[in-house]
Write a protein that holds these residues in place. Structure first.
Motif, mmCIF file in Angstrom:
data_model
loop_
_atom_site.group_PDB
_atom_site.id
_atom_site.type_symbol
_atom_site.label_atom_id
_atom_site.label_comp_id
_atom_site.label_asym_id
_atom_site.label_seq_id
_atom_site.Cartn_x
_atom_site.Cartn_y
_atom_site.Cartn_z
ATOM 1 N N VAL A 113 -22.520 131.137 10.811
ATOM 2 C CA VAL A 113 -23.907 131.218 10.120
ATOM 3 C C VAL A 113 -23.952 132.107 8.891
ATOM 4 C CG1 VAL A 113 -26.232 132.009 10.568
ATOM 5 C CG2 VAL A 113 -24.990 130.777 12.512
ATOM 6 N N ALA A 114 -23.287 133.395 9.247
ATOM 7 C CA ALA A 114 -23.173 133.959 7.843
ATOM 8 C C ALA A 114 -22.362 133.473 6.793
ATOM 9 C CB ALA A 114 -22.428 135.582 8.323
ATOM 10 N N LEU A 115 -21.015 132.796 7.167
ATOM 11 C CA LEU A 115 -20.447 132.071 6.133
ATOM 12 C C LEU A 115 -21.143 131.109 5.686
ATOM 13 C CD1 LEU A 115 -16.916 132.189 7.645
ATOM 14 C CD2 LEU A 115 -17.737 133.427 5.434
ATOM 15 N N GLY A 116 -21.776 130.244 6.289
ATOM 16 C CA GLY A 116 -22.549 129.125 5.930
ATOM 17 C C GLY A 116 -23.472 129.446 4.959
ATOM 18 N N LEU A 117 -24.471 130.554 5.224
ATOM 19 C CA LEU A 117 -25.421 130.975 4.481
ATOM 20 C C LEU A 117 -24.891 131.491 2.942
ATOM 21 C CD1 LEU A 117 -27.974 132.921 6.840
ATOM 22 C CD2 LEU A 117 -28.335 130.690 5.593
ATOM 23 N N LEU A 118 -23.909 132.183 3.127
ATOM 24 C CA LEU A 118 -23.256 132.739 2.018
ATOM 25 C C LEU A 118 -22.605 131.656 1.100
ATOM 26 C CD1 LEU A 118 -22.299 135.449 0.510
ATOM 27 C CD2 LEU A 118 -20.097 135.289 1.703
ATOM 28 N N LEU A 119 -21.977 130.818 1.818
ATOM 29 C CA LEU A 119 -21.475 129.562 0.830
ATOM 30 C C LEU A 119 -22.516 128.723 0.512
ATOM 31 C CD1 LEU A 119 -18.901 127.956 0.015
ATOM 32 C CD2 LEU A 119 -19.065 126.656 2.291
ATOM 33 N N ALA A 133 -19.699 118.698 -7.962
ATOM 34 C CA ALA A 133 -18.631 118.957 -7.260
ATOM 35 C C ALA A 133 -17.836 120.130 -7.871
ATOM 36 C CB ALA A 133 -17.862 117.606 -7.260
ATOM 37 N N ALA A 134 -17.649 120.186 -9.122
ATOM 38 C CA ALA A 134 -16.972 121.474 -9.881
ATOM 39 C C ALA A 134 -17.681 122.587 -9.305
ATOM 40 C CB ALA A 134 -17.332 121.113 -11.256
ATOM 41 N N GLY A 135 -19.120 122.671 -9.220
ATOM 42 C CA GLY A 135 -19.704 123.861 -8.580
ATOM 43 C C GLY A 135 -19.377 124.048 -7.225
ATOM 44 N N VAL A 136 -19.461 123.206 -6.440
ATOM 45 C CA VAL A 136 -19.119 123.470 -4.943
ATOM 46 C C VAL A 136 -17.629 124.001 -4.999
ATOM 47 C CG1 VAL A 136 -18.621 122.275 -2.758
ATOM 48 C CG2 VAL A 136 -20.546 121.791 -4.156
ATOM 49 N N LEU A 137 -16.725 123.424 -5.722
ATOM 50 C CA LEU A 137 -15.208 123.940 -5.694
ATOM 51 C C LEU A 137 -15.235 125.422 -6.259
ATOM 52 C CD1 LEU A 137 -12.268 123.301 -5.554
ATOM 53 C CD2 LEU A 137 -12.434 122.717 -7.825
ATOM 54 N N VAL A 138 -16.006 125.768 -7.081
ATOM 55 C CA VAL A 138 -15.871 127.159 -7.709
ATOM 56 C C VAL A 138 -16.511 128.070 -6.432
ATOM 57 C CG1 VAL A 138 -16.866 128.915 -9.423
ATOM 58 C CG2 VAL A 138 -15.902 126.763 -9.999
ATOM 59 N N ALA A 139 -17.446 127.574 -5.848
ATOM 60 C CA ALA A 139 -18.334 128.455 -4.785
ATOM 61 C C ALA A 139 -17.383 128.676 -3.754
ATOM 62 C CB ALA A 139 -19.534 127.565 -4.329
ATOM 63 N N GLY A 187 -25.629 129.518 -0.572
ATOM 64 C CA GLY A 187 -26.134 130.481 -1.527
ATOM 65 C C GLY A 187 -25.397 130.218 -2.913
ATOM 66 N N PHE A 188 -23.791 130.424 -2.752
ATOM 67 C CA PHE A 188 -23.061 130.126 -4.078
ATOM 68 C C PHE A 188 -23.119 128.684 -4.379
ATOM 69 C CE2 PHE A 188 -21.091 134.138 -2.691
ATOM 70 C CZ PHE A 188 -21.126 134.909 -3.962
ATOM 71 N N ILE A 189 -23.063 127.780 -3.519
ATOM 72 C CA ILE A 189 -23.176 126.492 -4.031
ATOM 73 C C ILE A 189 -24.571 125.945 -4.640
ATOM 74 C CG2 ILE A 189 -23.509 124.012 -2.988
ATOM 75 C CD1 ILE A 189 -21.491 124.838 -0.911
ATOM 76 N N VAL A 190 -25.540 126.641 -3.993
ATOM 77 C CA VAL A 190 -26.850 126.196 -4.850
ATOM 78 C C VAL A 190 -26.721 126.848 -6.259
ATOM 79 C CG1 VAL A 190 -29.317 126.688 -4.970
ATOM 80 C CG2 VAL A 190 -28.281 125.764 -2.865
ATOM 81 N N THR A 191 -26.211 128.087 -6.605
ATOM 82 C CA THR A 191 -26.324 129.008 -7.653
ATOM 83 C C THR A 191 -25.359 128.318 -8.650
ATOM 84 O OG1 THR A 191 -26.748 130.843 -6.428
ATOM 85 C CG2 THR A 191 -26.030 131.025 -8.689
ATOM 86 N N LEU A 192 -24.182 128.057 -8.347
ATOM 87 C CA LEU A 192 -23.188 127.655 -9.140
ATOM 88 C C LEU A 192 -23.114 126.092 -9.319
ATOM 89 C CD1 LEU A 192 -20.155 129.754 -7.881
ATOM 90 C CD2 LEU A 192 -21.501 130.221 -9.842
ATOM 91 N N GLY A 193 -23.562 125.268 -8.379
ATOM 92 C CA GLY A 193 -23.650 123.782 -8.626
ATOM 93 C C GLY A 193 -24.725 123.617 -9.432
ATOM 94 N N SER A 194 -25.974 124.143 -9.370
ATOM 95 C CA SER A 194 -27.014 123.931 -10.147
ATOM 96 C C SER A 194 -26.719 124.665 -11.666
ATOM 97 C CB SER A 194 -28.318 124.747 -9.845
ATOM 98 O OG SER A 194 -28.062 125.916 -9.740
ATOM 99 N N SER A 195 -25.970 125.664 -11.842
ATOM 100 C CA SER A 195 -25.690 126.003 -13.151
ATOM 101 C C SER A 195 -24.569 125.053 -13.945
ATOM 102 C CB SER A 195 -25.175 127.521 -13.390
ATOM 103 O OG SER A 195 -24.047 127.563 -12.648
#
Length: 123
Positions: free
Chosen positions: A63-69, A30-36, A71-79
């Motif tokens: 679609v572009a916003l969803g893909l951008l978001l 949830a913290a990673g999603v918030l940062v994304a 990508g950031f959710i996967v990256t920041l959430g997993s980190s």
């Protein structure tokens, strides 16, 4: 006296939601999603390289916003989740912030190769 019996959670549901590891991962996700979300919002607000204009000029900007978001959710959430998992082994003794550098401690390890009556050779 309307005594309605409360339904007990199923064993599987209580195992998943009650597990401390699951809660740790969910909170950090949830913290990673918030940062994304904040990062994508900041990118759209600042409009670097006319990114906002490019996205909104498309026929399907969702679609572009969803893909951008995504990508950031996967990256920041997993980190964030990975950082929480790796920090689990550290003990905090004084209650304050962790400071200082870790020190390596030399340890001797006794290793013996057992052979079946044959001398160990380097060949």
């Amino acid at each position: 006296m309307n005594d309605i019996p409360e339904e007990a959670p199923s064993p599987r549901q209580s195992l998943v939601l009650g597990a401390p590891l699951f809660r740790l991962l969910a909170i950090n996700l949830a913290a990673g999603v918030l940062v994304a979300v904040l990062l994508v919002g900041g990118l759209l607000l600042l409009n670097p390289g006319h990114l906002r204009d490019l996205i909104l000029a498309d026929h399907t900007p969702g679609v572009a916003l969803g893909l951008l978001l995504f990508g950031f959710i996967v990256t920041l959430g997993s980190s964030a989740m990975g950082t929480a998992i790796m920090a689990m082994g550290q003990q905090q003794t004084d209650g304050g912030p962790r400071r200082g550098r870790g020190q390596l401690v030399a340890q001797t390890v006794a290793a013996m190769a057992q052979t079946q009556g044959k001398p160990a050779s380097g060949n």
